[in-house]
Write a protein that holds these residues in place. Structure first.
Motif, short mmCIF file in Angstrom:
data_model
loop_
_atom_site.label_atom_id
_atom_site.label_comp_id
_atom_site.label_asym_id
_atom_site.label_seq_id
_atom_site.Cartn_x
_atom_site.Cartn_y
_atom_site.Cartn_z
N GLN A 1 -2.70 10.00 51.61
CA GLN A 1 -3.59 10.72 52.50
C GLN A 1 -3.88 9.95 53.79
O GLN A 1 -4.45 10.50 54.72
CB GLN A 1 -4.90 11.05 51.78
N PHE B 1 -12.68 12.21 60.71
CA PHE B 1 -11.36 12.70 60.32
C PHE B 1 -11.47 14.15 59.82
O PHE B 1 -10.64 15.00 60.16
CB PHE B 1 -10.78 11.80 59.24
N GLU B 2 -12.49 14.42 59.03
CA GLU B 2 -12.71 15.78 58.52
C GLU B 2 -13.07 16.74 59.66
O GLU B 2 -12.56 17.86 59.74
CB GLU B 2 -13.83 15.74 57.48
N LEU C 1 -14.13 8.84 57.77
CA LEU C 1 -13.84 10.03 56.96
C LEU C 1 -14.53 11.27 57.52
O LEU C 1 -13.95 12.36 57.51
CB LEU C 1 -14.27 9.78 55.51
N ALA D 1 -5.04 10.23 62.04
CA ALA D 1 -5.78 9.04 61.63
C ALA D 1 -5.86 8.03 62.76
O ALA D 1 -6.90 7.37 62.95
CB ALA D 1 -5.11 8.41 60.40
N SER E 1 -3.19 4.99 49.74
CA SER E 1 -4.58 5.41 49.57
C SER E 1 -5.13 4.73 48.34
O SER E 1 -4.46 4.57 47.33
CB SER E 1 -4.67 6.93 49.41
N ARG F 1 -0.36 13.61 60.06
CA ARG F 1 -1.51 12.97 59.41
C ARG F 1 -1.76 11.60 60.00
O ARG F 1 -2.90 11.21 60.28
CB ARG F 1 -1.27 12.83 57.91
N GLN G 1 -6.88 2.06 57.43
CA GLN G 1 -7.77 1.92 58.59
C GLN G 1 -7.60 0.56 59.24
O GLN G 1 -7.51 0.44 60.46
CB GLN G 1 -9.22 2.13 58.15
N THR H 1 -6.06 7.62 54.46
CA THR H 1 -7.48 7.45 54.77
C THR H 1 -8.08 6.24 54.06
O THR H 1 -9.29 6.03 54.16
CB THR H 1 -8.28 8.70 54.35
#
Length: 809
Positions: A251, A228-229, A225, A195, A15, A191, A258, A253
């Motif tokens: 994380q 994802f949230e 983001l 993603a 990250s 996770r 990506q 992200t």
């Protein structure tokens, strides 16, 4: 807004939001890796030792992802050893999995020793013959390969041990030291899967990932983001591992993650395409000179081949940024692309381009450069492009038709010069439709009476001339109305005069006659153009369609005069345009000397001979000139495979001649058996009821595979494959550029070349992407780099996988 993505960097953090404070085993490095240095051909590679020390593991990961260079099916050149001629053999790959072959050097290399060149106990490095110079003494190949493997403590076996350890990240020392239990492993998989689900959705829809402001205080942090949230909040298990228990430096992200996930998706799709081709023949379809939103010259590459079921397939391989569009630059780009994906130019059996001079030049064009290396890569000029050239030639070749299209362009430009005029035109057309619906002259229904406007014709846009004429004839009264408004309300005398002149021209019988004549002729060519653009179109059917169109045009010349005349007269009566008497005399136009003498001709002669016959003759002549390939020996022989009318065109001698044109694909022994196999084949299929309804070459190939006759008559099926791989049109590449304009918009004009290519591969090949499981992509993602954490075994996470897989459906 899509931010600028920097080139790949070797950074240990997963990250970019937090510094890496928990990883003493890896120092964060910002030395950039140029992906152009990762070359598939072992004879052209830079050794691992020449890279910066911080990049070497990354380089090894890149090569590990690609695997050894093993161009199966390549035509290996023969080398003389006394009276014997020997060459590299495909069968060696199965016995020596570490073996690589360099096409550029015609030499063998060791993949393991290249990656991990080590010293043995005597202090000697692995021999250069298998790491630098290459080995090519094929007479003693098996003996030297075994000598290279050597004893247990040899350099090669040391490299093998390091290779296997490096490949197994999960049991590496660094991973064992930082392993904290099964729960953390499962959380990491959860996770990463979440993603990936978000990445899959954005790629399939062609949407941007990044946001202009991705800070925690931003109301819009970008699609990735935000989605994802949103996704995590609707799944309790994902919410816990993403928002509550995720390490600050892992994380998953960051922009780099990506891009890595997108690259893994694209790589899996490309791998499916390459595996589907296998060692079969394929053709190359290329279109150059298409600039993107950042004004970069891009070259789209599509491959055409016949799959195992006998279906003709066209797949997008890549889009390549080229510094210029010279033939040498394009050839280098294609060579690099083929080497990157392990494709052999020796398997190329066709090439199709749009006909530009740098592509089809007889001496220095891309076609000629490829033919110098592979004389069996037959060139076919895009049929749809040639058909458009016919239309353009006709639009400019006849004075009256050329003048007509000039007026049409003026009408389109004047009525669409401002938003106000466009709105007025739409409103007038809307009121007209409402009136017709109320009177019952037209009916309503799904897809009918849609809002429309005039389309501007373009020489390079297939079918645009026909679309313009269709809309002009259907909106005739509305166009007259808007021109009348311009004449009354225009602020300048130029526009008022132009509007009045165009109204007078539209009320002229000659203009209406040219409109209906060209609409009829372009309707014939437009239907052919749409058929030629189909992905599974084959050269035999295309030739048949062109011949049919020529016959249709000839019949129209003989019998179509009265049809056009009746249509024009009815249209004129409906729109209150004066109808002329064909027996009246008019002065000869276009020749001032004869006009002064008072020479006249009848309206019948003017419209029948000077317009109707001349235009139809011109289009027939252009069809014969443009489609000269139809008369070539190659296509004449291929036409004998056509199954129409119970294989009426089948000719054994011509098919034997077709095999002569491909000496690399038919050995001397094959040629001896071919004639008898052809006779057995035609006797068999003509009496088989399963082939009685087969109407084209593509369906014939599918039926042969379905009935198993492709194995009974393998040489005949090989001829059919060679015919089917020949390209017909470049429509697939044109669709790629249309997709590029969707993916790379003005707001995303700083996308890197690799990032854009990955997005396009997924966006275009969605059908393949839908068949790829998450686990395949996750495993490729892990292999791409040395990751901080490793994926837990799938059996630990079945519940999690079930919860997150619903997004992919």
């Amino acid at each position: 807004m899509e931010r600028f993505f920097k080139p790949k960097r070797v950074c240990s953090g997963e990250s970019s939001n937090e510094p890496n404070i928990s990883e003493p085993v890896q120092n964060q490095s910002c030395v950039e890796l140029n992906l152009n240095d990762i070359v598939s051909d072992p004879g052209l590679r830079k050794s691992v030792e020449k890279f910066d020390i911080s990049l070497r593991d990354h380089v090894r990961r890149e090569y590990l992802t690609k695997g050894p260079c093993q161009p199966i099916g390549h035509m290996y050149p023969k080398t003389s050893f006394g009276k014997q001629h020997r060459s590299f053999q495909d069968s060696w790959y199965q016995k020596f999995v570490w073996l690589e072959y360099s096409i550029s050097k015609d030499a063998a290399f060791c993949f393991w020793c290249f990656l991990f060149k080590a010293q043995n106990k005597g202090g000697q490095y692995a021999e250069d013959a298998f790491t630098k110079t290459g080995f090519n003494n094929w007479k003693k190949a098996m003996e030297r390969f075994n000598e290279h493997i050597g004893a247990v403590n040899s350099c090669h076996n040391d490299a093998r041990i390091q290779f296997e350890s490096f490949q197994d990240q999960r049991h590496s020392v660094s991973n064992v030291l930082r392993s904290c239990g099964r729960e953390i492993d499962i959380a990491y998989r959860t996770r990463l899967t979440a993603a990936l689900d978000v990445t899959r959705f954005l790629l399939k829809q062609g949407l941007a990932f990044r946001g202009n402001d991705e800070s925690t205080s931003s109301s819009n942090r970008g699609n990735f983001l935000e989605l994802f949230e949103w996704y995590s909040q609707r799944n309790t298990e994902i919410f816990e591992v993403v928002n509550q228990n995720a390490p600050a430096n892992n994380q998953l992200t960051s922009p780099m993650i990506q891009k890595d996930l997108a690259h893994a998706c694209a790589s899996e799709i490309t791998s499916v395409i390459i595996n589907d081709i296998g060692d079969n023949y394929f053709s190359l379809i290329v279109v150059d000179e298409s600039g993107d939103s950042s004004v970069k010259e891009q070259m789209g590459v599509v491959l055409r081949y016949v799959n195992k079921e006998g279906h003709v397939i066209e797949r997008f391989l890549a889009i390549v940024h080229v510094s210029d569009t010279t033939s040498l630059c394009l050839k280098d780009a294609i060579d690099s692309l083929f080497a990157q994906h392990g494709l052999s130019l020796s398997k190329l059996r066709g090439q199709g381009y749009d006909g530009a001079s740098n592509m089809r030049g007889e001496f220095n064009g891309l076609k000629a450069l490829i033919l110098q290396e592979n004389p069996y890569a037959m060139y076919i000029h895009c049929f749809a492009h040639q058909l458009q050239l016919v239309i353009v030639a006709v639009a400019k070749g006849n004075i009256i038709v050329s003048e007509f299209f000039g007026y049409v362009s003026m009408i389109v430009n004047l009525t669409g010069a401002s938003c106000k005029r466009r709105d007025q035109l739409r409103q007038i057309e809307h009121d007209k439709i409402v009136t017709l619906l109320d009177s019952g002259d037209i009916i309503s229904g799904k897809g009918k009476n849609q809002e429309t406007s005039l389309a501007r014709p373009g020489d390079t846009r297939w079918g645009s001339h026909y679309l313009t004429l269709l809309r002009l004839s259907s909106m005739w009264a509305s166009v007259i109305g808007i021109l009348g408004n311009i004449q009354d309300d225009a602020t300048t005398s130029d526009n008022r005069g132009m509007a009045r002149g165009l109204i007078d021209r539209m009320n002229d019988y000659e203009f209406v006659f040219a409109l209906h004549l060209m609409k009829y002729l372009l309707g014939i060519t437009n239907d052919l153009s749409l058929v030629l653009q189909q992905r599974d179109q084959n050269i035999v059917q295309a030739m048949s369609l062109i011949d049919t169109m020529k016959s249709q045009l000839q019949d129209f010349r003989e019998e179509g005069w009265q049809i056009i005349l009746d249509e024009v007269n009815n249209f004129c009566e409906l729109n209150m345009i004066p109808v002329i008497d064909m027996e009246d005399s008019i002065a000869i136009r276009g020749n001032a000397r004869r006009s002064r003498r008072g020479q006249t001709i009848t309206n019948f002669h003017h419209y029948r001979v000077e317009i109707f016959c001349e235009v139809v003759d011109l289009i027939i002549q252009e069809m014969n000139n443009r489609f000269s390939e139809v008369s070539t020996e190659l296509l004449s022989c291929i036409a004998c495979l056509d199954p129409k009318s119970s294989f009426s065109q089948f000719n054994v001698q011509k098919l034997l001649r077709l095999a002569d044109l491909y000496p690399e694909d038919f050995s001397s022994n094959d040629y001896l058996y071919l004639e008898s196999q052809l006779r057995n084949y035609i006797y068999n299929v003509q009496r088989d009821p399963q082939f009685s309804e087969v109407g084209d070459l593509g369906s014939l190939a599918q039926q042969m595979v379905k009935t198993g006759k492709n194995t009974v008559f393998p040489l005949v099926y090989r001829l059919i494959q060679l015919a089917l791989v020949l390209p017909v049109a470049t429509a697939s590449v044109e669709r790629v550029f249309s997709a590029m304009n969707i993916v790379k918009t003005d707001l995303r004009n700083k996308m890197g070349d690799e990032w854009m290519n990955d997005c396009l591969v997924v966006y275009i090949e969605k059908d393949i992407f839908a068949t790829i499981e998450n686990e395949q992509i996750l495993q490729r993602f892990q292999r791409m780099k040395t990751r901080r954490m490793q994926l837990s075994p799938l059996r630990y996470s079945n519940a999690t996988t079930t919860n997150t897989s619903s997004v992919n459906q």
